[in-house]
Design an enzyme around this catalytic site. Structure first.
Site, short mmCIF file in Angstrom:
data_model
loop_
_atom_site.label_atom_id
_atom_site.label_comp_id
_atom_site.label_asym_id
_atom_site.label_seq_id
_atom_site.Cartn_x
_atom_site.Cartn_y
_atom_site.Cartn_z
N ARG A 100 0.82 -1.23 0.00
CA ARG A 100 0.00 0.00 0.00
C ARG A 100 0.85 1.27 0.00
O ARG A 100 0.40 2.32 0.43
CB ARG A 100 -1.01 -0.01 1.16
CG ARG A 100 -1.95 -1.22 1.11
CD ARG A 100 -3.17 -1.09 1.96
NE ARG A 100 -3.94 0.11 1.74
CZ ARG A 100 -4.80 0.31 0.74
NH1 ARG A 100 -4.97 -0.61 -0.18
NH2 ARG A 100 -5.48 1.43 0.66
N LEU A 101 2.05 1.16 -0.51
CA LEU A 101 2.93 2.33 -0.64
C LEU A 101 2.76 2.88 -2.07
O LEU A 101 3.70 2.93 -2.86
CB LEU A 101 4.38 1.96 -0.35
CG LEU A 101 4.62 1.40 1.05
CD1 LEU A 101 6.05 0.93 1.21
CD2 LEU A 101 4.27 2.45 2.10
#
Length: 191
Positions: free
Chosen positions: A170-171
């Site tokens: 989720r970066l």
């Protein structure tokens, strides 16, 4: 890169190759005069530095919302590419020449459907719609189908465009472009 339209063109061209259905589909979010939101899918039919164009029946809910509150948000989501583009801006109706030119490219049945449809308004049954379609087919038989007066397009002129690229854990990479006069300011956003 400081021109979001060049980046949009690159991502859109890639999506046209990889998305099997409606790579030009976008969610359109509007709000009426009282601020009540509504969202639906529409198809992008033109784009460039002046904005993003879609067409609709001006008697339907989306057109009423946009005429009352001329601001909208668009969202492209290309799942196979793991990308999204969010666009926000002011909305204006396209001019008659632009609407006429696009309408002329539609299939004849789509042109007739624009005459037959009471978009967003209930009908007693589907047969009423089909009967209307047959009536306008007969009316315009043998000739060109003119654009109905209640059918045209809208252009969303963006003031914000965000490009979202999925990344591990989720970066995600999020590039935000904001209009400043005639120029665009670019920045990165992170979760």
């Amino acid at each position: 890169m400081t021109d979001p339209f060049i980046l949009f063109d690159a991502w859109f061209a890639e999506a046209r190759k990889t998305e099997v259905n409606d790579s030009n589909a976008m969610a359109l979010a509007t709000a009426d005069a009282r601020g009540r939101p509504s969202s639906r899918m529409v198809l992008l039919k033109g784009h460039g530095p002046d904005g993003f164009i879609f067409y609709t029946n001006f008697e339907g809910r989306k057109a009423r919302d946009l005429l009352e509150n001329p601001h909208a948000a668009l969202l492209f989501h290309w799942k196979s590419l793991r990308r999204q583009i969010r666009i926000e801006g002011q909305v204006d109706a396209v001019d008659d020449a632009t609407a006429d030119a696009y309408f002329a490219t539609r299939s004849r049945d789509s042109q007739l459907g624009a005459w037959a449809s009471d978009q967003s308004r209930p009908l007693p049954d589907r047969q009423v719609f089909m009967d209307r379609f047959e009536e306008v087919s007969a009316r315009f038989e043998g000739g060109a189908v003119p654009r109905p007066p209640h059918w045209s397009g809208f252009r969303v002129t963006p003031d914000r465009i965000e490009f979202w690229q999925d990344r591990a854990h989720r970066l995600h990479e999020r590039r935000l472009f904001e209009r400043e006069g005639a120029n665009w300011r670019e920045g990165l956003l992170y979760p």
